[in-house]
Design a protein around this motif. Sequence first.
Motif, short mmCIF file in Angstrom:
data_model
loop_
_atom_site.label_atom_id
_atom_site.label_comp_id
_atom_site.label_asym_id
_atom_site.label_seq_id
_atom_site.Cartn_x
_atom_site.Cartn_y
_atom_site.Cartn_z
N CYS A 294 71.64 52.33 -5.18
CA CYS A 294 71.87 52.82 -3.81
C CYS A 294 73.37 52.94 -3.53
O CYS A 294 73.81 53.92 -2.94
CB CYS A 294 71.24 51.87 -2.80
N MET A 295 74.13 51.94 -3.97
CA MET A 295 75.56 51.96 -3.67
C MET A 295 76.26 53.10 -4.40
O MET A 295 77.18 53.71 -3.88
CB MET A 295 76.21 50.63 -4.04
N SER A 296 75.83 53.38 -5.64
CA SER A 296 76.51 54.47 -6.34
C SER A 296 76.13 55.81 -5.72
O SER A 296 76.93 56.75 -5.69
CB SER A 296 76.22 54.43 -7.83
N ASN A 297 74.92 55.91 -5.18
CA ASN A 297 74.59 57.13 -4.43
C ASN A 297 75.41 57.23 -3.16
O ASN A 297 75.93 58.29 -2.82
CB ASN A 297 73.11 57.14 -4.06
N LEU A 298 75.52 56.09 -2.49
CA LEU A 298 76.23 56.08 -1.21
C LEU A 298 77.66 56.57 -1.37
O LEU A 298 78.14 57.39 -0.60
CB LEU A 298 76.24 54.65 -0.66
N SER A 299 78.33 56.08 -2.43
CA SER A 299 79.75 56.41 -2.54
C SER A 299 79.97 57.89 -2.80
O SER A 299 81.10 58.37 -2.71
CB SER A 299 80.40 55.56 -3.63
N LYS A 300 78.92 58.62 -3.14
CA LYS A 300 79.11 60.05 -3.37
C LYS A 300 78.42 60.90 -2.32
O LYS A 300 78.37 62.11 -2.44
CB LYS A 300 78.55 60.42 -4.74
N LEU B 56 84.57 37.72 -0.11
CA LEU B 56 85.67 38.67 0.11
C LEU B 56 86.53 38.78 -1.15
O LEU B 56 86.86 39.88 -1.60
CB LEU B 56 86.53 38.21 1.29
N ILE B 57 86.86 37.62 -1.73
CA ILE B 57 87.70 37.64 -2.92
C ILE B 57 87.00 38.37 -4.05
O ILE B 57 87.59 39.22 -4.72
CB ILE B 57 88.07 36.19 -3.33
N ALA B 58 85.70 38.07 -4.22
CA ALA B 58 84.96 38.74 -5.29
C ALA B 58 84.94 40.25 -5.08
O ALA B 58 85.11 41.02 -6.02
CB ALA B 58 83.54 38.20 -5.34
N SER B 59 84.77 40.64 -3.82
CA SER B 59 84.74 42.06 -3.52
C SER B 59 86.07 42.73 -3.87
O SER B 59 86.11 43.81 -4.45
CB SER B 59 84.41 42.26 -2.04
N LEU B 60 87.17 42.05 -3.56
CA LEU B 60 88.49 42.61 -3.85
C LEU B 60 88.75 42.60 -5.35
O LEU B 60 89.35 43.54 -5.89
CB LEU B 60 89.58 41.81 -3.14
N VAL B 61 88.31 41.54 -6.02
CA VAL B 61 88.50 41.47 -7.47
C VAL B 61 87.76 42.63 -8.14
O VAL B 61 88.28 43.29 -9.03
CB VAL B 61 87.99 40.11 -8.03
N GLY B 62 86.54 42.89 -7.70
CA GLY B 62 85.76 43.94 -8.33
C GLY B 62 86.28 45.33 -8.00
O GLY B 62 86.44 46.16 -8.88
N GLY B 63 86.54 45.56 -6.74
CA GLY B 63 87.02 46.88 -6.35
C GLY B 63 85.94 47.72 -5.72
O GLY B 63 84.78 47.30 -5.58
N ARG B 64 86.34 48.93 -5.31
CA ARG B 64 85.49 49.77 -4.48
C ARG B 64 84.32 50.39 -5.24
O ARG B 64 83.30 50.72 -4.66
CB ARG B 64 86.36 50.88 -3.89
N HIS B 65 84.49 50.56 -6.54
CA HIS B 65 83.45 51.19 -7.35
C HIS B 65 82.14 50.40 -7.22
O HIS B 65 82.16 49.18 -7.08
CB HIS B 65 83.92 51.20 -8.80
N PRO B 66 80.99 51.10 -7.24
CA PRO B 66 79.71 50.39 -7.09
C PRO B 66 79.51 49.28 -8.12
O PRO B 66 78.74 48.35 -7.88
CB PRO B 66 78.67 51.49 -7.24
N GLY B 67 80.16 49.38 -9.27
CA GLY B 67 80.04 48.32 -10.27
C GLY B 67 80.94 47.13 -9.98
O GLY B 67 80.81 46.08 -10.61
N GLY B 68 81.85 47.31 -9.03
CA GLY B 68 82.81 46.25 -8.70
C GLY B 68 82.18 44.93 -8.33
O GLY B 68 82.57 43.90 -8.86
N PRO B 69 81.16 44.95 -7.42
CA PRO B 69 80.56 43.68 -7.01
C PRO B 69 80.05 42.85 -8.19
O PRO B 69 80.17 41.63 -8.19
CB PRO B 69 79.40 44.13 -6.11
#
Lengths: 591, 293
Positions: free
Chosen positions: A176-182, A249-262
């Motif tokens: 769902c997240m990878s669909n969302l980002s596009k 929050l830290i995990a989210s920033l470490v991973g980044g915006r890409h859907p695979g980041g989390p």
Amino acid sequence: MTNPLAHRSRSVVLLVVVVCAAAIPLVWRNSYVLYLGALIAIYSIAISGVNILTGLCKEVSLGQSAFFAIGAYSYAIVGGSLPMNACLGLVIALLLGGLLGTLFGVFLHRLSGAQFALATVALAIIAEQILIEWKPVTRGFGGISNVTGFSINRWTAPRELHYVIVVCFAGLVYYCMSNLSKSSWGRILIALGDDTVALESLGFSRRRTLGEAMCLSGAVTALGGWLYAPLAQYVSPDSFSLQLSITFLIASLVGGRHPGGPLLGAATVVVMPEALSDFPDSRLLIYGALLIVVVYFLPGGITSLFTSATQVLPDPNVKLAAPNHSPSHPPYKAGEIAFNDVRLRFGATTALDGVSGRILRGTITCIIGPNGAGKTSLLNAITGIVPIESGSIFLDGLELPSQPYLTSRSGVARTFQTPRIFGSLTPLENVAVAIRPARSSLIFASLISTVSSSHRERQVIDHASSLLKLVGFDGDCHANTSRLPFGSLRAVELARAIACTPRVLFLDEPSSGLDTAERAALAKNIVRVRTTGITVGVITHDIDLLLAIADSVIVIDAGSLVAEGDAQSDAIRRQLGEYGNVAGNYECSKS
Amino acid sequence: MILFFQLAATGLALGGIYAIVAVGFSLTFATSRTVNFSQGQSAMIGAVLYYWLRMTLGVQPVLAFLVVILAGAVLGLVIALTAIFPFVRSQSRTEHGWLLSTIALGIVLENIALFTFGSEARALPPMFSDKPIAVLGIGILPHELTLIVAAIGMAIIVDLLLYRTLYGKIFRAVATNPPASRLIGIDSSRMIAVSYALSTSLAAAAGVLIAPLVNVSASMGTIIGIKAFAIAAVSGMLRPVSIFILGLCFGIVESLVAGYLGLGARDTMAFGSLILLLAWRPFGFSERWQRQV
């Protein structure tokens, strides 16, 4: 996703990965590894919820633990016996998480930055207090200790089954997240993070957009919490404190915006403290260090190393279509603006002192006047960015609403004195944001990417590229917008404003900062815009531009109207003569 | 009724502390439009340092207090250099690099305290005697009185500094338009550094003052920082004097709620009303946070 084939192959890859991950317990029967795997998958789901806010909307959320707690307590209270109780608990978790998120977003939509972060901190603390105090339901400080795993008819499923369920959910959320980002909705969220004022000028309210974003964010994080309770088998208020929000929050920033980041972020915050478990109290230090590394050296997170800055719309095959004014274009209708005795004051300064006038249907009307005359104030008043003190403004006889997004929807589009471009989006996406598809089912379609939604997406992109062509944009439509020359930014902004299918289009100082060639092209473009049937209002200093394009002229000075009329009329000529000399000298002395 | 006034007096003292830290927020906000999310941890460092100086080294109270204030200033400079400058220049409307870097710094500071000081809370004897003075029938600790006086003094000094001196004018000029103030010869980076030094030493002093009331511990900072920022935000980063008045009101109400309804109700009420106030007036009681078009 615009290419169905690539879409399908990616889905297959995702499916294979999920099946492989789910099959690990068959090969490796280690309950500790299984626990860590499940925890990472659960965290990745919760962090996907954080990512919607930090990655797309660029707001720092420290309240995510509240949503996670809602999910976990839903499971713990309703129970996990399949299918009835588990489904009920899941529905409750999603509904409550989504509802709380929506309320928060809608009521606090005017906050951003540090204030938004503060409000989310307050949310986390209140949630923890409620968990402690609402003893009949949450059993207070001690929490609920006998949480069992998923079960059917008193048969409790082994940890392996829970793990498989968690992995499947994680795969679904990733999908769902990878669909969302596009998707078009994802673009709107990114645009909200880049520039709220510009987004509102395109007809999207921040209130609604942020409410929707937080609704999804809350529901997704609550889903993570719902899966967490059967893993931990124990829920208590101190597992869902502010500290958990900071971890997310830290995990989210470490991973980044890409859907695979989390997933990467979750793996980092789960595995690193485990690996260093010889040092007690080191968890906090690790998180602090991680945050520092990310903030200073890797602002886009780990995934930014692998993806280019403009990965959001991954179809490089989109070529600028030939300009095409025929049926596929929405029909443009010319509108007429009338403003009556408009007054506007900033403190002691009177910006507009009872200005009345008209912008006639189908014309190019230039609003001219010296610096500080109130030209931009007039435009801000018309587009609802600044509330007026008294007076009235009409579009085709109907009074314009005083909210920027509502005036935009009524048919008044504008550009800004300094272009307000969504820096995280490509030029093509910038224009595509403004093209509104049917809003109903927009969110849902954005998540699951149906056939019809990808078809519609294709149309939107085609339309956007034809608009870029119309305004003579000659750069790379997939470029990083921050590297575009100034003239191209103006062109993108113009195309974006036209994409709102306005009846009246206002341009604020469109020629400032452009070189001679770009000015000539601009004049041609403005005339071309009029031929599509849109009424154009141009605020300008530039006498040459005015002489080249204006049908009708409004002269403003010191907040009042000096002259109004046909560009060729004597009154206007006289005014321009005076002002023109000054302006002409100014231009000479500059060059 | 005795209980009421007793609670109000304690609240007044606590409110004074929050107000001092909140004034620190408004200082850094004035010069750089940034706030230090590790302000609470700075207060904690002040308290821990004071405890160490007093209890381990046996330094005189006044001397120890001065050392803490100085150390606070140094810490502020470090914060400005490491967590603010890298981000304040490249700051666009929507980037909050400084927000995250100060959160990170706060975590690190808390950790340093955790490793050096330990995780348990320790009681710090008050500066003066611990015998309550009877004022109008209620007992007030001499320390609480000092606290209120110190808080009032600091707020007045900062207010005068900002609004009655050339220095303050420069401060506010940097805040309004950094590029323009650079053009007329103001070193805006230096002003930002100074504001951070001042703000952090205020926080450190607040930490020392609050320590006898709440015990010294590595985790004492978070809630102080959050509450102080809440006060600063609700006041709209306004003049120190109004922040101060708001801080006192907050302290009194909080203390009364805690006394009559219990500790759990205290934080729920405090943060619940914060959310409501922010929803009602997102920029607090001033328009300074208003976004520009």
